[in-house]
Design an enzyme around this catalytic site. Structure first.
Site, PDB file in Angstrom:
ATOM      1  N   GLY A  66       0.848  -1.497   0.032  1.00  0.00           N
ATOM      2  CA  GLY A  66       0.447  -0.206  -0.003  1.00  0.00           C
ATOM      3  C   GLY A  66       1.050   1.059   0.165  1.00  0.00           C
ATOM      4  N   ARG A 122       2.177  34.353 -16.944  1.00  0.00           N
ATOM      5  CA  ARG A 122       2.408  35.280 -15.932  1.00  0.00           C
ATOM      6  C   ARG A 122       3.447  35.985 -16.145  1.00  0.00           C
ATOM      7  NH1 ARG A 122      -0.869  37.944 -12.848  1.00  0.00           N
ATOM      8  NH2 ARG A 122       0.464  39.515 -10.837  1.00  0.00           N
ATOM      9  N   GLU A 128      -1.983   4.985   5.715  1.00  0.00           N
ATOM     10  CA  GLU A 128      -0.766   3.653   5.268  1.00  0.00           C
ATOM     11  C   GLU A 128       0.171   4.149   6.431  1.00  0.00           C
ATOM     12  OE1 GLU A 128      -1.741   1.592   2.182  1.00  0.00           O
ATOM     13  OE2 GLU A 128      -3.370   3.754   1.539  1.00  0.00           O
ATOM     14  N   ILE A 166       4.392  29.546  -6.909  1.00  0.00           N
ATOM     15  CA  ILE A 166       4.679  30.174  -7.849  1.00  0.00           C
ATOM     16  C   ILE A 166       3.685  31.159  -8.247  1.00  0.00           C
ATOM     17  CG2 ILE A 166       5.351  29.945 -10.169  1.00  0.00           C
ATOM     18  CD1 ILE A 166       6.913  27.789  -9.470  1.00  0.00           C
TER      19      ILE A 166
HETATM   20  N1  CAA Z   1       5.295  -7.981   6.654  1.00  0.00           N
HETATM   21  C1  CAA Z   1       5.038  -9.157   7.347  1.00  0.00           C
HETATM   22  N2  CAA Z   1       5.638  -9.685   8.915  1.00  0.00           N
HETATM   23  C2  CAA Z   1       5.899  -7.651   9.578  1.00  0.00           C
HETATM   24  C3  CAA Z   1       6.032  -6.475   8.837  1.00  0.00           C
HETATM   25  C4  CAA Z   1       5.956  -6.708   7.627  1.00  0.00           C
HETATM   26  N3  CAA Z   1       6.154  -5.043   6.528  1.00  0.00           N
HETATM   27  N4  CAA Z   1       7.158  -5.952   9.913  1.00  0.00           N
HETATM   28  C5  CAA Z   1       6.635  -6.614  10.342  1.00  0.00           C
HETATM   29  N5  CAA Z   1       6.209  -8.358  10.773  1.00  0.00           N
HETATM   30  C6  CAA Z   1       5.714  -9.004  11.827  1.00  0.00           C
HETATM   31  C7  CAA Z   1       7.617  -9.357  12.799  1.00  0.00           C
HETATM   32  O1  CAA Z   1       8.405 -10.340  12.181  1.00  0.00           O
HETATM   33  C8  CAA Z   1       6.631  -9.584  13.900  1.00  0.00           C
HETATM   34  O2  CAA Z   1       6.320 -10.964  14.222  1.00  0.00           O
HETATM   35  P1  CAA Z   1       7.473 -11.939  14.898  1.00  0.00           P
HETATM   36  O3  CAA Z   1       7.321 -11.146  16.236  1.00  0.00           O
HETATM   37  O4  CAA Z   1       6.586 -13.607  14.737  1.00  0.00           O
HETATM   38  O5  CAA Z   1       8.845 -12.113  14.235  1.00  0.00           O
HETATM   39  C9  CAA Z   1       5.178  -9.185  14.236  1.00  0.00           C
HETATM   40  O6  CAA Z   1       4.768  -8.742  12.811  1.00  0.00           O
HETATM   41  C10 CAA Z   1       5.463  -7.625  15.018  1.00  0.00           C
HETATM   42  O7  CAA Z   1       7.092  -6.718  14.330  1.00  0.00           O
HETATM   43  P2  CAA Z   1       7.371  -5.953  15.122  1.00  0.00           P
HETATM   44  O8  CAA Z   1       7.819  -6.138  16.367  1.00  0.00           O
HETATM   45  O9  CAA Z   1       7.686  -4.414  14.516  1.00  0.00           O
HETATM   46  O10 CAA Z   1       5.690  -4.815  15.742  1.00  0.00           O
HETATM   47  P3  CAA Z   1       5.614  -3.951  16.289  1.00  0.00           P
HETATM   48  O11 CAA Z   1       4.777  -3.327  17.219  1.00  0.00           O
HETATM   49  O12 CAA Z   1       6.577  -2.828  16.357  1.00  0.00           O
HETATM   50  O13 CAA Z   1       4.754  -2.686  14.914  1.00  0.00           O
HETATM   51  C11 CAA Z   1       4.809  -0.831  13.330  1.00  0.00           C
HETATM   52  C12 CAA Z   1       5.736  -2.180  14.243  1.00  0.00           C
HETATM   53  C13 CAA Z   1       6.005  -1.086  12.091  1.00  0.00           C
HETATM   54  C14 CAA Z   1       5.527   0.262  14.045  1.00  0.00           C
HETATM   55  C15 CAA Z   1       3.309  -1.284  13.106  1.00  0.00           C
HETATM   56  O14 CAA Z   1       2.603  -1.373  13.632  1.00  0.00           O
HETATM   57  C16 CAA Z   1       3.103  -0.813  11.879  1.00  0.00           C
HETATM   58  O15 CAA Z   1       3.651  -0.553  10.637  1.00  0.00           O
HETATM   59  N6  CAA Z   1       2.714   0.747  12.160  1.00  0.00           N
HETATM   60  C17 CAA Z   1       1.534   1.261  11.414  1.00  0.00           C
HETATM   61  C18 CAA Z   1       0.368   1.112  10.770  1.00  0.00           C
HETATM   62  C19 CAA Z   1      -0.055   2.253   9.696  1.00  0.00           C
HETATM   63  O16 CAA Z   1       0.308   2.112   9.061  1.00  0.00           O
HETATM   64  N7  CAA Z   1      -1.115   2.509  10.091  1.00  0.00           N
HETATM   65  C20 CAA Z   1      -2.614   2.503   8.792  1.00  0.00           C
HETATM   66  C21 CAA Z   1      -3.354   1.743   8.704  1.00  0.00           C
HETATM   67  S1  CAA Z   1      -4.320   1.798   6.618  1.00  0.00           S
HETATM   68  C22 CAA Z   1      -4.811   3.214   6.458  1.00  0.00           C
HETATM   69  O17 CAA Z   1      -4.069   4.169   6.143  1.00  0.00           O
HETATM   70  C23 CAA Z   1      -6.045   3.936   6.587  1.00  0.00           C
HETATM   71  C24 CAA Z   1      -6.748   3.613   4.970  1.00  0.00           C
HETATM   72  O18 CAA Z   1      -7.380   3.073   4.568  1.00  0.00           O
HETATM   73  C25 CAA Z   1      -5.750   4.629   3.595  1.00  0.00           C
END
Ligand code: CAA
Length: 385
Positions: free
Chosen positions: A242, A268, A363, A337
């Site tokens: 995304g 302009r 996202e 601009i």
């Molecule tokens: N892909 C797959 N798995 C992943 C991953 C990825 N990119 N990143 C982490 N993981 C896994 C890790 O391997 C871990 O698993 P294990 O314990 O088995 O190893 C698990 O997920 C947890 O990972 P983290 O310890 O890194 O987790 P965290 O709690 O520290 O969070 C974070 C990481 C990067 C902060 C994450 O929570 C994040 O990206 N937060 C932002 C959320 C976001 O983008 N929200 C937007 C919502 S959508 C929206 O905007 C609305 C819309 O309609 C457009």
């Protein structure tokens, strides 16, 4: 290294560009002003196969590669940023996880109508009290026989008002934090849920952003996507893709602003010459053009890595943080601009500033992108010894 687009990619770019010129640019300001969902335009995009672009034809999609898809998002967002995010959410946040993590029955039933554009999707992860800390969600999914009972609410849901299908994340066991989260596909017709407040926003006003309310909604267990307890991984791997889409949206907005500012600077006049002949304006145009190119390279790099099955989370985060902040800078300069005309609604410059701003937030905020990048480079450093 080859930067040439192949025939298919060129064709997608031309199709998307012509569509933006003919169907989006003429109406984008009005859609923004009235906050009208672009139903007619979305139906036409469905006919073009743009709502499930990277989904194989077998599952109702257009079967094109990731780079073609991302090029289309740039072009569509250049025409209308709201239409760009509606399309990006359906493709990246709903079709993609169903394709990767769903089984054939789920793909047949839910992915096909989403990819063909017969139905529209939304992605429900964030909640009123948890955005960046996605694992802190409170929405529950409690098993009851061969169903799950969902309770809770979701926030900031793009397409929330119009979507027929919702990819929902909920906890079945809060004590397990990450491992207690599962993903579900919820059919609004089959199991109606509530649509809460429709947000009044700064930009992307033609797309809806709502809350969703789940009050004892019973979902068949067969609608769990990717297996019980795997929801957090489904969510984060989906957001990796995304983020490339949102980076391309930011790029499209920046291009619209840049192209209009460039044209304006050749029309302009001040102090007896075109303002584009002044060094101060040329410096801004040069920086804008350079940053747009730099963002595109990062975005294409991430899209190709996704296509090739490489690890691409870091590249997606780099593309998003750079492209979204670039878009803020470029739209700011484009408004500057235009001078006073940039500040009023007669021109599009102020809309582009408003539309660009959200790309630094949804996202994954810029702060979260930097966290993802920092963790990855530290891991690479540790692995290199
Ligand atoms: N892909 C797959 N798995 C992943 C991953 C990825 N990119 N990143 C982490 N993981 C896994 C890790 O391997 C871990 O698993 P294990 O314990 O088995 O190893 C698990 O997920 C947890 O990972 P983290 O310890 O890194 O987790 P965290 O709690 O520290 O969070 C974070 C990481 C990067 C902060 C994450 O929570 C994040 O990206 N937060 C932002 C959320 C976001 O983008 N929200 C937007 C919502 S959508 C929206 O905007 C609305 C819309 O309609 C457009």
């Amino acid at each position: 290294m080859n930067f040439e687009l192949n025939e298919l990619q060129q064709m997608v770019r031309e199709t998307a560009r012509s569509f933006a010129d003919a169907e989006l640019i003429p109406v984008a300001a009005e859609l923004d002003k009235k906050g009208t969902f672009p139903s007619v335009q979305i139906d036409k995009l469905a006919e073009l196969g743009f709502l499930g672009m990277a989904v194989p034809e077998r599952w109702g999609g257009a079967g094109v590669d990731q780079l073609s898809y991302i090029i289309a998002i740039e072009e569509i967002s250049r025409g209308c940023a709201s239409t760009g995010v509606i399309m990006s959410v359906n493709n990246s946040l709903v079709c993609d996880p169903l394709l990767r993590c769903g089984d054939d029955e789920q793909r047949d039933r839910f992915l096909k109508p989403l990819a063909s554009g017969e139905r529209l999707g939304c992605f429900a992860l964030s909640e009123p009290a948890s955005g960046s800390d996605a694992a802190g969600m409170r929405c529950t999914a409690i098993k009851d026989g061969d169903h799950y009972v969902i309770n809770g609410s979701k926030n900031w849901i793009t397409n929330g008002k119009e979507a027929d299908l919702c990819l929902l994340f909920a906890h079945h066991d809060p004590s397990e934090r990450l491992r207690g989260i599962s993903a579900f596909i919820v059919d609004r017709k089959q199991t109606p849920y509530g649509i809460g407040k429709v947000e009044e926003k700064l930009g992307i006003k033609a797309s809806s952003t709502t809350s969703l309310i789940f009050d004892n909604i019973r979902i068949p267990a067969s609608q769990c996507i990717g297996g019980e307890g795997n929801g957090f991984k489904v969510a984060l791997s989906t957001l990796d893709g995304g983020r490339i889409g949102i980076a391309a949206q930011a790029l499209g907005i920046a291009r619209a602003a840049f192209e209009e500012a460039l044209a304006y600077s050749r029309e302009r006049q001040a102090f007896g010459s075109y303002i584009g002949d002044f060094g101060a304006i040329q410096e801004m145009l040069a920086d804008m053009a350079t940053e747009i190119e730099a963002a595109r390279l990062l975005i294409w790099r991430a899209a190709v890595a996704k296509q090739d099955g490489e690890r691409y989370g870091k590249m997606a985060a780099m593309a998003k943080v750079y492209a979204s902040e670039m878009s803020a800078r470029v739209t700011h300069k484009a408004l500057q601009i235009h001078g006073g005309y940039g500040y009023v609604k007669e021109f599009n410059a102020e809309r582009h500033v408003r539309d660009a701003r959200i790309t630094e937030i949804y996202e994954g905020t810029s702060e979260i992108q930097r966290l993802v990048i920092a963790r990855e480079v530290q891991k690479e450093h540790a692995a290199a010894g």
